[in-house]
Design an enzyme around this catalytic site. Structure first.
Site: not given
Ligand code: PLP
Length: 378
Positions: A199, A324
């Protein structure tokens, strides 16, 4: 006013100025579509190729094996569902109990439609037992998906050994390497990895850009259909962000783990100072195999959420676990997998990045000492 101290780099990182500057022309002047035949478009395609080359170099992969996606969650989903659709007669997947939500949620869904998922357990340090990987394999296993490094504890898993096991048994091996990039030497060939995710926003590129590595000759079915990325990921390329990720990767290659060493010094110094100044602490994770930037640390009878809020009032930003997960009220699945005594020792996560300094660490420890003492007096 308190200076801002950002110690949550496993959640996301600040975009590098060099990355922003590399991206800007592609948002302003170079807006051609890379699929166009005329030079205004095809020159953009060449720039994308340069970015792809950098990422291939970082992973010891071929340029043709690199696919750009919108994020690592998409890359993980694509890899898993490609494996599922290519193996319609098999129903067993092996993963761990400490994966990122993008893997966990996909596993839960597959379970709900009849797949058999083995979630390998971890010990109280969050370590995996390689023997358990081997014994979990059945005739029906078609995929092993295990992360390279854990976002909460920082544990680094024995990916080369797991890759070897998967290869011996002719099972596909997917690896979520998001947290490992720039901190662990990644070599998809030596590690026998078939598919891998990374990412941009964890390595000082923007949010919303990811990569999926797919080994040559691995059967592959896209998640998003279309002609781009050699028919493997449809959608007009997010050119500026791809260029940004290419630049961030170039910087990592140049840096050659120097920043990683610097972060290790900061982390070790911080843990040393905390151990000297604050009593009854517990550091979670595998001390022998941990990301150099990460510390999951708890203070007896101090609630991590209360600590986070108090530190925020001094403009210090840390996390209580995976960023998250911060919208979910439940305790972290990683910490519960380690059978952590969260009532007594609920940890905060400190994760350093390349912009952090010794001075910030000193100020942080000073504030932390006061805040912990205050919360313990309550
Ligand atoms: N995998 C791990 C281990 C992560 O820590 C994260 C992000 O926190 C992801 C996957 C998802 O990355 P992205 O935000 O690009 O979807």
């Amino acid at each position: 006013m308190n200076p801002k101290i950002y110690f949550d780099n496993n959640a996301t990182t600040k975009c590098d100025e060099e990355v922003i500057n590399a991206m800007l022309p592609y948002l302003k002047e170079e807006y051609g579509n890379p699929s166009s035949i005329y030079s205004f478009g095809s020159s953009v395609k060449e720039s994308i190729q340069k970015a792809r080359k950098n990422i291939a170099e970082l992973l010891n992969a071929k340029e043709s094996e690199i696919i750009f996606t919108s994020c690592a969650s998409e890359s993980n989903t694509t890899a898993i569902f490609s494996a599922v659709r290519n193996n319609p007669n098999k129903k067993h997947i092996i993963t761990t109990s400490v994966e990122h939500a993008s893997i966990m949620e996909a596993m839960k869904y597959l379970e709900s439609i009849g797949y058999d998922i083995t979630y390998l357990s971890v010990d109280e340090k969050g370590k995996l037992d390689l023997e358990e990987v081997k014994t979990a394999i059945t005739e029906d296993t078609f995929l092993i998906t295990i992360m390279m490094a854990n976002n909460e504890l920082g544990n680094i898993y024995p990916i080369k050994e797991i890759g070897e096991i998967a290869k011996t048994h002719h099972i596909l091996f997917h690896c979520d390497a998001v947290q490992a990039v720039g901190k662990v030497k990644i070599d998809v060939m030596a590690m026998n990895i078939d598919t891998l995710s990374l990412s941009g926003h964890k390595i000082h590129a923007p949010k919303g850009i990811g990569v999926l590595y797919v080994k040559e000759n691995i059967p592959f079915i896209p998640l998003v259909f279309g002609h781009q990325e050699k028919n493997r990921r449809g959608g007009t390329e997010n050119v500026a962000y791809i260029i940004g990720l290419g630049k961030a990767t170039e910087l990592l290659l140049k840096d050659n783990f120097t920043t990683n060493q610097k972060m290790k010094q900061l982390r070790d110094e911080m843990e040393k100072q905390i151990q000297e100044k604050i009593s009854d602490i517990k550091i979670y994770g595998d001390m022998e195999n941990r990301l150099a930037n990460t510390s999951s640390i708890a203070f007896k009878n101090v609630n991590a959420e209360e600590l986070l809020v108090m530190l925020e009032s001094f403009s210090i930003f840390i996390s209580t676990g995976s960023a998250c997960n911060s919208e979910i009220a439940e305790p972290s699945h990683v910490l519960t997998s380690c059978k952590a005594n969260l009532k007594e020792y609920s940890p905060i996560r400190i994760s350093f990045g390349k912009y952090n300094t010794k001075e910030e660490v000193e100020l942080f420890v000073k504030r932390l000492e006061n805040v912990v003492a205050m919360l313990r007096r309550k």
